[in-house]
Design an enzyme around this catalytic site. Sequence first.
Site, mmCIF file in Angstrom:
data_model
loop_
_atom_site.group_PDB
_atom_site.id
_atom_site.type_symbol
_atom_site.label_atom_id
_atom_site.label_comp_id
_atom_site.label_asym_id
_atom_site.label_seq_id
_atom_site.Cartn_x
_atom_site.Cartn_y
_atom_site.Cartn_z
ATOM 1 C CE LYS A 167 44.204 38.203 43.923
ATOM 2 N NZ LYS A 167 44.604 36.780 43.930
ATOM 3 N NE ARG A 200 38.508 35.251 44.695
ATOM 4 C CZ ARG A 200 39.405 35.715 45.569
ATOM 5 N NH1 ARG A 200 39.362 36.946 46.009
ATOM 6 N NH2 ARG A 200 40.376 34.921 45.991
ATOM 7 N NE ARG A 248 48.509 32.680 51.087
ATOM 8 C CZ ARG A 248 47.641 33.200 50.216
ATOM 9 N NH1 ARG A 248 47.979 34.243 49.495
ATOM 10 N NH2 ARG A 248 46.435 32.679 50.071
ATOM 11 N NE ARG A 300 44.078 33.081 53.260
ATOM 12 C CZ ARG A 300 43.948 33.694 52.081
ATOM 13 N NH1 ARG A 300 44.658 34.780 51.823
ATOM 14 N NH2 ARG A 300 43.115 33.218 51.183
ATOM 15 N NE ARG A 341 42.035 29.628 48.379
ATOM 16 C CZ ARG A 341 43.199 29.694 49.027
ATOM 17 N NH1 ARG A 341 43.669 28.642 49.669
ATOM 18 N NH2 ARG A 341 43.855 30.819 49.053
#
Length: 192
Positions: free
Chosen positions: A14, A89, A128, A134, A146
């Site tokens: 996204k 969400r 990532r 993160r 998640r």
Amino acid sequence: MLNIILFGPPGAGKGTQSEKVIKKYNLTHIATGDLFRKHKEEGTSLGKLAQEYIKEGKLVPDEVTIKMVDEKIKENKNANGFIFDGFPRTVAQAEALDQFLKANNMNISGVVALEVPDQELRVRLKERAKTSGRVDDQDEEKINIRIQVYHNETSPVAGYYEKMKKLKRVKGVGSIEEIFNAICTSIDSFKK
Ligand code: AMP
């Protein structure tokens, strides 16, 4: 006014695709994850609260999230249009967004849902983690939470927009350009 939601699970691409869409369609980017991380960097009370949920892989409460988005839209009253990334969400967030937009004579033009298999999401998020810095990317357990939260709480949002005939599904696997072209085809259909 073109208001788009780029929808999909964590790791669907996204963020990457939003950057390209913003440039092509001259839209203002509202990415709730980015906004929470900015608050955290600035040490605000909102940032501290959000971090408690983010580090566990859970959703930040709707009330807090909706208020932050409303403020962001108000700050950008003269925008050409918005792309919402990582928001809504939950169905409650989608309903609140609709109400807020309606009260301001706006609406959602369409929703593009990026579809990526869970196994591929796990691979991408682990990759990532090497560069994102993160906390929620670092831990395999948090990644699984998640993805589960996405299935339980977020995926019903697709049904919400599907009922309104505003949803287009795009395969989120392939080259960045291929996926971008498919997204643009969907966005162009919303403009008609
Ligand atoms: P993201 O950068 O979109 O992957 O978001 C990172 C984290 O921020 C999520 O795992 C949630 O903890 C929180 N977050 C981002 N957007 C929302 C939202 N719309 N509602 C609730 N929590 C959110």
